[in-house]
Design a protein around this motif. Structure first.
Motif, PDB file in Angstrom:
ATOM      1  N   VAL A   1       6.391   9.479 -15.072  1.00 53.06           N
ATOM      2  CA  VAL A   1       6.072  10.367 -13.927  1.00 53.06           C
ATOM      3  C   VAL A   1       4.479  10.905 -14.208  1.00 53.06           C
ATOM      4  O   VAL A   1       3.752  11.360 -13.338  1.00 53.06           O
ATOM      5  N   GLY A   2       3.923  11.155 -15.511  1.00 54.79           N
ATOM      6  CA  GLY A   2       2.639  11.409 -15.765  1.00 54.79           C
ATOM      7  C   GLY A   2       1.523  10.379 -15.191  1.00 54.79           C
ATOM      8  O   GLY A   2       0.843  10.721 -14.768  1.00 54.79           O
ATOM      9  N   ILE A   3       1.966   9.190 -15.462  1.00 58.40           N
ATOM     10  CA  ILE A   3       1.122   7.973 -14.914  1.00 58.40           C
ATOM     11  C   ILE A   3       1.075   8.189 -13.424  1.00 58.40           C
ATOM     12  O   ILE A   3       0.109   7.991 -12.702  1.00 58.40           O
ATOM     13  N   TYR A   4       2.282   8.329 -12.788  1.00 61.33           N
ATOM     14  CA  TYR A   4       2.232   8.455 -11.415  1.00 61.33           C
ATOM     15  C   TYR A   4       1.433   9.550 -11.048  1.00 61.33           C
ATOM     16  O   TYR A   4       0.684   9.250  -9.951  1.00 61.33           O
ATOM     17  N   LEU A   5       1.509  10.808 -11.537  1.00 59.80           N
ATOM     18  CA  LEU A   5       0.878  11.802 -11.302  1.00 59.80           C
ATOM     19  C   LEU A   5      -0.629  11.384 -11.011  1.00 59.80           C
ATOM     20  O   LEU A   5      -1.481  12.028 -10.423  1.00 59.80           O
ATOM     21  N   ALA A   6      -1.030  10.986 -12.329  1.00 57.48           N
ATOM     22  CA  ALA A   6      -2.528  10.584 -12.569  1.00 57.48           C
ATOM     23  C   ALA A   6      -2.996   9.813 -11.328  1.00 57.48           C
ATOM     24  O   ALA A   6      -4.134   9.826 -11.039  1.00 57.48           O
ATOM     25  N   ILE A   7      -2.212   8.608 -11.067  1.00 56.08           N
ATOM     26  CA  ILE A   7      -2.563   7.682 -10.181  1.00 56.08           C
ATOM     27  C   ILE A   7      -2.802   8.401  -8.700  1.00 56.08           C
ATOM     28  O   ILE A   7      -3.813   8.218  -8.105  1.00 56.08           O
TER      29      ILE A   7
ATOM     30  N   ALA B   1     -10.207  13.962 -17.798  1.00 55.84           N
ATOM     31  CA  ALA B   1      -9.529  14.968 -18.405  1.00 55.84           C
ATOM     32  C   ALA B   1      -8.824  15.751 -17.337  1.00 55.84           C
ATOM     33  O   ALA B   1      -7.529  16.255 -17.381  1.00 55.84           O
ATOM     34  N   ASP B   2      -9.603  16.025 -16.354  1.00 56.65           N
ATOM     35  CA  ASP B   2      -9.017  16.970 -15.252  1.00 56.65           C
ATOM     36  C   ASP B   2      -7.847  16.241 -14.594  1.00 56.65           C
ATOM     37  O   ASP B   2      -6.987  16.886 -14.130  1.00 56.65           O
ATOM     38  N   ILE B   3      -8.273  14.881 -14.417  1.00 53.91           N
ATOM     39  CA  ILE B   3      -6.842  14.027 -13.789  1.00 53.91           C
ATOM     40  C   ILE B   3      -5.767  13.975 -14.694  1.00 53.91           C
ATOM     41  O   ILE B   3      -4.579  14.038 -13.896  1.00 53.91           O
ATOM     42  N   PHE B   4      -5.765  13.905 -15.868  1.00 50.80           N
ATOM     43  CA  PHE B   4      -4.633  13.687 -16.642  1.00 50.80           C
ATOM     44  C   PHE B   4      -4.145  14.980 -17.379  1.00 50.80           C
ATOM     45  O   PHE B   4      -3.222  15.107 -17.827  1.00 50.80           O
ATOM     46  N   ALA B   5      -4.565  16.320 -16.901  1.00 49.85           N
ATOM     47  CA  ALA B   5      -4.294  17.824 -17.522  1.00 49.85           C
ATOM     48  C   ALA B   5      -2.887  17.893 -16.977  1.00 49.85           C
ATOM     49  O   ALA B   5      -1.861  18.216 -17.965  1.00 49.85           O
ATOM     50  N   ILE B   6      -2.725  17.993 -15.775  1.00 47.83           N
ATOM     51  CA  ILE B   6      -1.402  18.029 -15.307  1.00 47.83           C
ATOM     52  C   ILE B   6      -0.260  17.142 -15.731  1.00 47.83           C
ATOM     53  O   ILE B   6       0.891  17.310 -16.131  1.00 47.83           O
ATOM     54  N   PRO B   7      -0.472  16.061 -15.451  1.00 46.99           N
ATOM     55  CA  PRO B   7       0.370  14.877 -15.989  1.00 46.99           C
ATOM     56  C   PRO B   7       0.762  14.948 -17.240  1.00 46.99           C
ATOM     57  O   PRO B   7       1.961  14.481 -17.655  1.00 46.99           O
ATOM     58  N   ILE B   8      -0.236  15.163 -18.213  1.00 47.74           N
ATOM     59  CA  ILE B   8       0.474  15.549 -19.626  1.00 47.74           C
ATOM     60  C   ILE B   8       1.144  16.542 -19.835  1.00 47.74           C
ATOM     61  O   ILE B   8       2.221  16.423 -20.257  1.00 47.74           O
ATOM     62  N   VAL B   9       1.057  17.594 -19.429  1.00 50.71           N
ATOM     63  CA  VAL B   9       1.856  19.018 -19.262  1.00 50.71           C
ATOM     64  C   VAL B   9       3.244  18.509 -18.830  1.00 50.71           C
ATOM     65  O   VAL B   9       4.340  18.665 -19.362  1.00 50.71           O
ATOM     66  N   VAL B  10       3.302  17.853 -17.531  1.00 47.67           N
ATOM     67  CA  VAL B  10       4.709  17.453 -16.873  1.00 47.67           C
ATOM     68  C   VAL B  10       5.194  16.559 -17.823  1.00 47.67           C
ATOM     69  O   VAL B  10       6.636  16.709 -18.040  1.00 47.67           O
ATOM     70  N   GLY B  11       4.669  15.611 -18.353  1.00 49.24           N
ATOM     71  CA  GLY B  11       5.212  14.391 -19.033  1.00 49.24           C
ATOM     72  C   GLY B  11       5.611  14.882 -20.369  1.00 49.24           C
ATOM     73  O   GLY B  11       7.228  14.743 -20.761  1.00 49.24           O
ATOM     74  N   HIS B  12       5.049  15.871 -21.030  1.00 46.37           N
ATOM     75  CA  HIS B  12       5.641  16.715 -22.034  1.00 46.37           C
ATOM     76  C   HIS B  12       6.857  17.480 -21.915  1.00 46.37           C
ATOM     77  O   HIS B  12       7.826  17.388 -22.752  1.00 46.37           O
TER      78      HIS B  12
END
Length: 167
Positions: free
Chosen positions: A30-36, A118-129
């Protein structure tokens, strides 16, 4: 008090799926999907998203195991080979630090703006975690401390506990 049953595996007859591992995998995907999705909006090359995701996964696993091993070396009976037993604990902070280091080195090597990624991955990291932490709850990874509070959780009829992460 909330009564709860531990759900460590989903038994499919011919094999079992570990719930924590399943939710960790779902969180990562899900994190990768959101980052993409975010990278496409910002017109960023997806190859960097894939590379960063792979390096973050690798650094996350290695860092989590290494930090857990160093902090709990007595539990391993000083046997360094047990560090490869992925079913035996990990440290979020160790994983996050080594994953961040791997990504930073990759960004420097490829002359990428680290803050943009970092901006692209910020929300995906939180959602994945967050998804991963659901897995922690299902296996009662952090049972907490004995409690009489109304939201205390009794696992399989045991002592009511206030669930907290041990950080």
């Amino acid at each position: 008090m909330i009564h709860f049953t531990r759900y460590e595996t989903i038994n499919l007859g011919f094999f079992s799926i570990y719930t924590w591992g399943l939710l960790a995998s779902i969180g990562f995907i899900v994190g990768i999907y959101l980052a993409i999705r975010e990278a496409k909006k910002k017109k960023i090359k997806l190859i960097h998203i894939y590379d960063i995701s792979f390096l973050a996964l690798l650094g996350g696993i290695l860092g989590a195991r290494l930090a857990y091993f160093l902090v709990n070396i007595k539990e391993f009976n000083y046997n360094i080979l047990r560090i490869f037993d992925l079913s035996f604990g990990g440290s979020f902070f160790g994983g996050f630090i080594l994953a961040s280091l791997f990504v930073y080195i990759y960004a420097r090597k490829n002359k990428l703006n680290i803050w943009k990624y970092a901006d692209i991955f910020a929300i995906p990291i939180v959602v994945g975690h967050a998804i991963l932490r659901i897995g922690c709850s299902l296996v009662v990874d952090h049972p907490g401390k004995p409690s009489n509070l109304p939201w205390a959780i009794s696992v399989n009829g045991g002592v009511p506990m206030h669930p907290i992460a041990p950080y």
